[in-house]
Design a protein around this motif. Structure first.
Motif, short mmCIF file in Angstrom:
data_model
loop_
_atom_site.label_atom_id
_atom_site.label_comp_id
_atom_site.label_asym_id
_atom_site.label_seq_id
_atom_site.Cartn_x
_atom_site.Cartn_y
_atom_site.Cartn_z
N TYR A 62 -4.06 -6.41 -12.86
CA TYR A 62 -4.68 -6.78 -11.53
C TYR A 62 -3.40 -6.78 -10.63
CZ TYR A 62 -3.22 -11.73 -11.98
OH TYR A 62 -2.50 -12.81 -12.23
N GLY A 63 -3.63 -7.04 -9.21
CA GLY A 63 -2.60 -7.02 -8.25
C GLY A 63 -1.26 -7.26 -8.69
N VAL A 64 -1.20 -8.55 -8.74
CA VAL A 64 0.02 -9.31 -8.89
C VAL A 64 0.72 -9.04 -10.27
CG1 VAL A 64 0.98 -11.86 -9.35
CG2 VAL A 64 -0.94 -11.45 -7.53
N LYS A 109 2.31 -5.61 -10.04
CA LYS A 109 3.49 -5.82 -8.97
C LYS A 109 4.68 -6.27 -9.80
CE LYS A 109 5.76 -8.54 -6.25
NZ LYS A 109 5.99 -9.87 -6.15
N ASP A 110 4.47 -7.59 -10.68
CA ASP A 110 5.54 -8.02 -11.39
C ASP A 110 5.94 -7.10 -12.52
OD1 ASP A 110 5.31 -10.32 -9.79
OD2 ASP A 110 4.16 -11.53 -11.17
N THR A 112 6.49 -4.44 -2.80
CA THR A 112 5.59 -5.44 -2.07
C THR A 112 4.00 -5.21 -2.59
OG1 THR A 112 4.95 -3.72 -0.31
CG2 THR A 112 6.88 -5.48 0.01
N LEU A 113 3.48 -6.37 -2.32
CA LEU A 113 2.08 -6.52 -2.84
C LEU A 113 1.11 -5.35 -2.15
CD1 LEU A 113 0.83 -8.07 -4.77
CD2 LEU A 113 0.48 -9.93 -3.44
N SER A 114 1.43 -5.18 -0.79
CA SER A 114 0.48 -4.30 -0.25
C SER A 114 0.81 -2.93 -0.60
CB SER A 114 0.71 -4.56 1.40
OG SER A 114 2.20 -4.12 1.67
N ALA A 115 1.93 -2.63 -0.95
CA ALA A 115 2.17 -1.12 -1.50
C ALA A 115 1.28 -0.84 -2.63
CB ALA A 115 3.56 -0.84 -1.66
N HIS A 139 -1.32 -2.50 -3.32
CA HIS A 139 -2.87 -2.29 -3.39
C HIS A 139 -3.10 -1.25 -2.46
CE1 HIS A 139 -4.97 -6.30 -3.94
NE2 HIS A 139 -3.54 -6.68 -4.20
N ALA A 140 -2.34 -0.63 -1.60
CA ALA A 140 -2.58 0.63 -0.92
C ALA A 140 -2.61 1.56 -1.94
CB ALA A 140 -1.31 0.99 -0.05
N HIS A 168 -5.92 1.31 -4.01
CA HIS A 168 -7.14 2.02 -3.42
C HIS A 168 -7.24 3.40 -3.14
CE1 HIS A 168 -9.87 1.80 0.00
NE2 HIS A 168 -9.34 2.70 0.64
N LYS A 184 -10.02 -12.52 -9.91
CA LYS A 184 -8.99 -11.61 -10.05
C LYS A 184 -9.78 -10.07 -9.89
CE LYS A 184 -5.78 -13.88 -12.68
NZ LYS A 184 -5.26 -14.23 -13.85
N LYS A 185 -9.26 -8.89 -9.65
CA LYS A 185 -9.90 -7.50 -9.79
C LYS A 185 -9.12 -7.02 -10.55
CE LYS A 185 -12.82 -4.79 -7.14
NZ LYS A 185 -13.15 -4.33 -5.82
N PHE A 240 -8.26 -3.76 -12.93
CA PHE A 240 -8.53 -2.05 -12.77
C PHE A 240 -8.22 -1.73 -14.29
CE2 PHE A 240 -7.51 -3.54 -8.77
CZ PHE A 240 -7.78 -2.27 -7.84
N MET A 276 -10.09 -10.06 -3.36
CA MET A 276 -9.11 -9.28 -4.05
C MET A 276 -7.79 -9.71 -3.50
SD MET A 276 -8.14 -5.73 -5.65
CE MET A 276 -8.57 -4.77 -4.02
N ASP A 301 -4.70 -12.51 -4.47
CA ASP A 301 -3.50 -12.13 -4.88
C ASP A 301 -2.37 -12.54 -4.12
OD1 ASP A 301 -4.53 -10.42 -7.29
OD2 ASP A 301 -4.18 -8.55 -6.31
N GLU A 309 -2.01 -16.06 -5.07
CA GLU A 309 -1.32 -16.28 -6.30
C GLU A 309 0.33 -15.98 -6.23
OE1 GLU A 309 -3.22 -14.03 -9.33
OE2 GLU A 309 -1.49 -14.60 -10.96
N GLU A 310 0.72 -15.03 -5.64
CA GLU A 310 1.89 -14.74 -5.51
C GLU A 310 2.85 -15.74 -4.58
OE1 GLU A 310 3.50 -12.13 -6.12
OE2 GLU A 310 5.18 -11.91 -4.89
N ASN A 360 3.42 -18.46 -6.92
CA ASN A 360 4.54 -17.98 -7.78
C ASN A 360 5.84 -18.53 -7.09
OD1 ASN A 360 2.88 -17.35 -9.71
ND2 ASN A 360 2.90 -15.44 -9.39
N ASP A 415 3.53 -10.81 3.96
CA ASP A 415 2.43 -10.20 3.23
C ASP A 415 1.18 -10.00 3.97
OD1 ASP A 415 3.91 -9.49 0.96
OD2 ASP A 415 3.37 -11.58 -0.26
N ARG A 453 2.03 -7.14 6.34
CA ARG A 453 2.21 -5.81 5.66
C ARG A 453 0.56 -5.28 5.01
NH1 ARG A 453 6.52 -8.14 2.18
NH2 ARG A 453 8.38 -7.44 3.18
N PHE A 454 -0.29 -6.23 4.98
CA PHE A 454 -1.37 -5.54 4.51
C PHE A 454 -2.14 -5.15 5.74
CE2 PHE A 454 -1.24 -7.61 0.35
CZ PHE A 454 -1.99 -6.60 -0.45
N LYS A 482 -2.84 -2.51 6.83
CA LYS A 482 -2.82 -1.06 7.00
C LYS A 482 -4.19 -0.36 6.97
CE LYS A 482 1.31 -1.12 4.20
NZ LYS A 482 2.02 -1.35 2.72
N PHE A 517 -6.22 1.28 5.13
CA PHE A 517 -7.15 1.00 4.14
C PHE A 517 -7.86 -0.35 3.92
CE2 PHE A 517 -3.69 -0.95 1.62
CZ PHE A 517 -4.32 -1.71 0.83
#
Lengths: 110, 870
Positions: free
Chosen positions: A25-27, A30-31, A42-45, A47-48, A51, A75-76, A78, B28, B32, B35-36, B39, B56, B59-60, B62, B64
């Motif tokens: 899932y996302g985090v 990323k990690d 970044t998290l948003s990258a 996610h983008a 998507h 959590k989602k 994938f 979602m 996320d 959670e980040e 951390n 963050d 940054r989202f 965007k 989408f």
């Protein structure tokens, strides 16, 4: 942009999902990528990218469990679809083919 | 649970995310990021994590993840995208206005950010200590004693430990003792160091001064140990590990047992070296011991147990003092408590600690607010005026069926883009501005992620306020237009909103003149302080210093050598450097019942001749004989006044000065300033030095500065080569007494200049718009034969009237605030009307210049081009 092409970052994301299966899932993606590539991701990258990949039909997703840390949000997770797996495989094959056909002299400059 | 939500992510950012994010993605994404966030809290700390959370969320933003905002009505949605396009076009078309609006706002916001940062630093003194709420300084309060009104920041050396023993609610105490500057030496590195303290080992437990090297449990317990700050470790040892190294401090050799981790700059007692209190010895010649409750020279801090009420605890100290002092003394003072965070702005003066002045914080804060207000008004003014040129567009949109609400969006969009853009640029340039302030004016500040969050919390709402203010008026006016009237052209545009414009312009000029006149007054007062006659000739005096023992041994030979130099006219020694660094104690005199607490200082032979102060009666110490040395006392005029003597009467009167001297008055010296000008000249008793002094005063001819310094230094090197040569002019040293005053006066000066610039460009933009509205009028006037001059006059006269009105309003306000500020000084410049006139003239001049340039342009335009459009 739509089609079966895979960008470099998209490919990395898909592979990471494969590595983390079935807990991607996302985090965690990323990690995983941060650790393996050493890049600032970044998290948003992520996610983008997720998507876009889902839109292309390479990924499917499903809600999992929630936790306190996430403020009660689920959590989602994938998963790679059969189509996604095939595209990934093709990308790999194509690269291997290219590597095989590379003229070795090209790498010997300087 | 309470605690958990407090440590959570910033609420506004969360709301922002919930507002723009697509509903199907929100769970979602929100999960996320959160959670980040947790951390990161573990790895990087709360404030950093919060900052990254905010980034963050941004940054989202965007495509989408953003939900569709205008999905119900296709027509309005179309128009909404069109709004963006039109806004961009109109910004592009009117580059001059774009420039004016953006520069003004950006500069103002950047200034406000800088001011916020400076103020934040000031008001957060000592807040970095974890125990800050439970740590108190014990003060020695004499305010209920009729012959004294002092609060002293120090108490006797046994007080701290005795309090811990007597009261279970006091968990810890730490005593400090300041040492006069000493030479510190490591190999070839040797310097004078001023900030050396003795301290109890509990210092590290009470205050949050962690060690980066060394064992905190033992570092301050070894008698010949010394702990230094990080800058000092680098200064003396460079890259070497300082632990275990041997430092020579004065005549002692000490081992470095620890290094402090970097200490935040907003710590009220700056120190460089800490030695164990155990190593402190009573200085030579002091008639006291470490068990003396009356030796009030030790800053003492106590830590109360959690939950102790200081107000309930404070009275207990009075009874406690009663068990240690005689009854007649106990009525003269009481012990008080002062919370750690209140020390910096507190009213208890202490020499070696930093102290702030709330007046300056208020002044600076108001300047920041005024600048923002000014720029906000400017912006509103221009946006409002400009929106009126859109009447036709609005009319057409209305006939096409746009709703009022969506028209409102239309008018809010353009200012929103500009304001948020300006804010972004302001955030980017403000760190540079701050470091410039630090360099030029040595302003202290702390720039960290905690501050960044505070700034975001403060300035984003402010910018939304500006957007709302500047958008709401045109939105309201425009959406209430009847489209038919607009399209027929029967709505007169130029007069709409003109009353509001007048009000805003008046306020604007009021602010400008407040700042100009205010900064002139502040500047005048600071100049006055720096140039005031101090009663002695400060610019002809140079100071040398050396350790007390050396001075005692070598002063005579050195003096002889120095007097051979033609530029040196006189030499003497004295305690302190005219900066209020004197001793004090109860002074009693014959015929006076109650002893009075007075400042006591020691001076050598011919001191007053050297610094250029006249004796009014009697003689000063000169080629002192045994009698004068043991019994002679010189007093200043204030002492004679306090005891009710004329200077002549005073001669021969018996005086007992503290425990130090018992003798008779041999001379009365005319008043001179031995403290900064924040204080009035107080009574001062002068004795012949028996303890060690460290300052040599030289009367010099400073014409040939280079010769002077070279010859003094070579004399010094001949006689005492092992002591560092430290030469300063008294004049320069005295400037440091007014550091805060100078810093704030220059800050306010800088911001006032900026304000004038902002006001000017605001006016510039506004006038150009107004003259556009009146273009036809001007054209017709010209056709009818009006001269350029008269047109310029017609266009300008309203503005000039507004400026005059603004000044009339502000003068009493300035007078009120400036006189209350001046009351904080014992010596004030007189009321000076010329400041007010200069302020008025300056505003008028700047405004007129702008007016003429702009109106002249409109007035000289060819009328045909304007009129034929109808």
């Amino acid at each position: 942009m739509k089609g079966t092409n895979l960008g470099e970052f998209e490919e990395l994301v898909m592979l990471a999902i494969g590595v983390l299966h079935p807990k991607a899932y996302g985090v965690s993606i990323k990690d995983e990528l941060t650790e393996r590539t050493g890049r600032q991701i970044t998290l948003s990258a992520v996610h983008a990218s997720l998507h876009r990949l889902a839109e292309k039909g390479f990924l499917e997703s499903q809600f999992g469990e929630s936790s306190n840390k996430r403020g009660g949000k689920r959590k989602k997770y994938f998963f790679i679809t059969a189509f996604g797996a095939k595209t990934l495989e093709e990308a790999k094959l194509m690269r291997e083919q290219l590597w095989k056909d590379v003229n070795k002299v090209a790498f010997q400059n300087n | 649970m309470e605690k958990f939500s407090q440590a959570g992510p910033p609420a506004f950012a969360k709301r922002l995310l919930q507002w723009y994010c697509k509903p199907e993605l929100i769970e979602m994404i929100e999960g996320d990021i959160e959670e980040e966030f947790y951390n990161r809290v573990e790895r990087q700390g709360l404030s950093k994590a919060r900052l990254i959370y905010i980034m963050d969320v941004l940054r989202f933003f965007k495509p989408f993840a953003i939900k569709q905002f205008f999905k119900t009505n296709h027509l309005t949605m179309g128009l909404n995208f069109n709004y963006l396009k039109v806004a961009a076009r109109s910004l592009k078309k009117d580059k001059q206005n774009l420039f004016v609006s953006i520069t003004g706002l950006t500069v103002a916001l950047a200034c406000a950010i800088v001011i916020y940062t400076v103020i934040d630093f000031q008001i957060n003194y000592d807040t970095f200590h974890i125990n800050k709420d439970n740590v108190y300084r014990i003060i020695y309060d004499e305010t209920n004693n009729p012959s004294s009104d002092r609060k002293i920041a120090t108490v006797g050396p046994p007080v701290g430990p005795a309090i811990v023993e007597a009261f279970p609610e006091v968990v810890n105490s730490a005593r400090l003792r300041y040492t006069p500057n000493q030479i510190v030496k490591y190999k070839n590195n040797q310097f004078y160091e001023e900030k050396i303290y003795y301290a109890d080992p509990s210092l590290i437990e009470i205050f949050s001064f962690p060690l980066s090297k060394g064992n905190p449990n033992t570092a301050l317990k070894e008698k010949n140990g010394i702990v230094l700050t990080e800058p000092m470790a680098i200064k003396y040892f460079g890259n070497e590990n300082p632990l275990g190294k041997i430092l020579e401090v004065g005549e002692e050799t000490l081992e470095v047992t620890g290094v402090f981790a970097p200490i935040p700059k907003n710590n009220h007692f700056p120190f460089d070296f800490i030695r164990p209190f155990e190593a402190f010895e009573v200085p030579y010649g002091y008639p006291v011991t470490l068990d003396d409750w009356g030796w009030i020279s030790f800053p003492t801090y106590i830590q109360l147990a959690d939950g102790t009420d200081p107000n309930a605890f404070e009275p207990k100290l009075v009874d406690f003092a009663g068990t240690h002092f005689l009854a007649d003394r106990i009525d003269n003072f009481r012990y008080g408590l002062q919370n750690l965070t209140q020390i910096y702005f507190g009213d208890v003066y202490s020499e070696h600690t930093k102290s702030g002045n709330y007046n300056y914080v208020y002044a600076l804060g108001s300047v920041g607010l005024l600048i923002l207000l000014l720029a906000g008004f400017n912006f509103t003014n221009i946006t409002t005026a400009k929106s009126l040129t859109r009447a036709t567009e609005t009319g057409i949109r209305k006939t096409l069926g746009t709703s009022k609400k969506s028209l409102w969006w239309r008018y809010i969009l353009e200012p929103a883009i500009l304001v948020l853009g300006s804010l972004l640029v302001a955030f980017i340039i403000s760190p540079y501005l701050l470091s410039w302030c630090a360099q030029v004016m040595s302003i202290d500040y702390i720039w960290n992620s905690e501050l960044a969050i505070k700034l975001i919390y403060t300035f984003i709402p402010i910018s939304f306020l500006i957007i709302l203010l500047s958008g709401i008026y045109p939105a309201f006016i425009m959406s209430s237009f009847k489209p038919v009237d607009v399209l027929k052209g029967t709505v007169k545009l130029g007069n709409k909103g003109s009353w509001m414009r007048s009000v805003l312009v008046t306020i604007q000029f009021s602010i400008t003149s407040i700042l100009i006149i205010g900064s002139l007054i502040i500047n005048g007062q600071v100049d006055y302080l720096l140039n005031k006659d101090l009663g002695y000739q400060k610019n002809q005096i140079a100071l040398l210093q050396m350790p007390g023992e050396t001075l005692q041994r070598y002063f005579e030979p050195l003096k002889e050598r120095l007097l051979q130099i033609p530029e040196v006219k006189g030499a003497s020694i004295g305690g302190g450097r005219m900066d209020g660094d004197t001793g004090s104690g109860p002074v009693s005199a014959e015929g006076i019942e109650e002893p009075v607490r007075m400042d006591i200082n020691a001076v050598g032979d011919d001191f007053f001749k050297t610094i250029g102060v006249d004796m009014i009666a009697g003689r000063e110490f000169s080629q002192t004989n045994a009698y004068d040395s043991a019994n002679g006392i010189v007093i200043n005029e204030q002492v004679a006044k306090a005891f009710g003597w004329t200077p002549e009467e005073a001669l021969g009167k018996k005086i007992q000065a503290s425990g130090q001297r018992n003798g008779a008055v041999i001379g009365v010296v005319s008043n001179f300033h031995f403290q900064s000008l924040h204080n009035e000249i107080k009574p001062l008793v002068l004795i012949y030095p028996h303890t060690r002094l460290r300052n040599i005063y030289l009367r010099v001819d400073a014409q040939n500065f280079h010769n002077l310094v070279v010859s003094v230094e070579s004399a010094w090197k001949d006689i005492i080569p092992e002591v560092p040569f430290d030469f300063v002019f008294l004049d320069d040293h005295l400037q440091s007494l007014y550091t805060t005053d100078r810093q704030f006066s220059s800050l306010i000066k800088v911001f006032s200049v900026i304000t004038i610039v902002i006001a000017t460009i605001g006016l510039f933009g506004l006038i150009s718009l107004v003259s556009q509205f009146r273009m036809k009028e001007i054209g017709i006037r010209k056709v009818l034969g009006a001269s350029v001059n008269s047109i310029v006059f017609i266009l300008s006269k309203n503005f000039i009237l507004l400026i005059l009105v603004a000044n009339l309003i502000t003068w009493p306000i300035i007078y009120y605030f400036s006189s209350s500020w001046m009351d904080t000084f014992a010596y004030q410049q007189g009321f000076d009307l010329s400041f007010y006139f200069i302020g008025l003239m300056l505003t008028l001049f700047v405004a007129l210049l702008t007016l003429f340039i702009q109106t002249f342009k409109s007035a000289t335009r060819n009328p045909i081009n304007v009129i034929r459009m109808d």
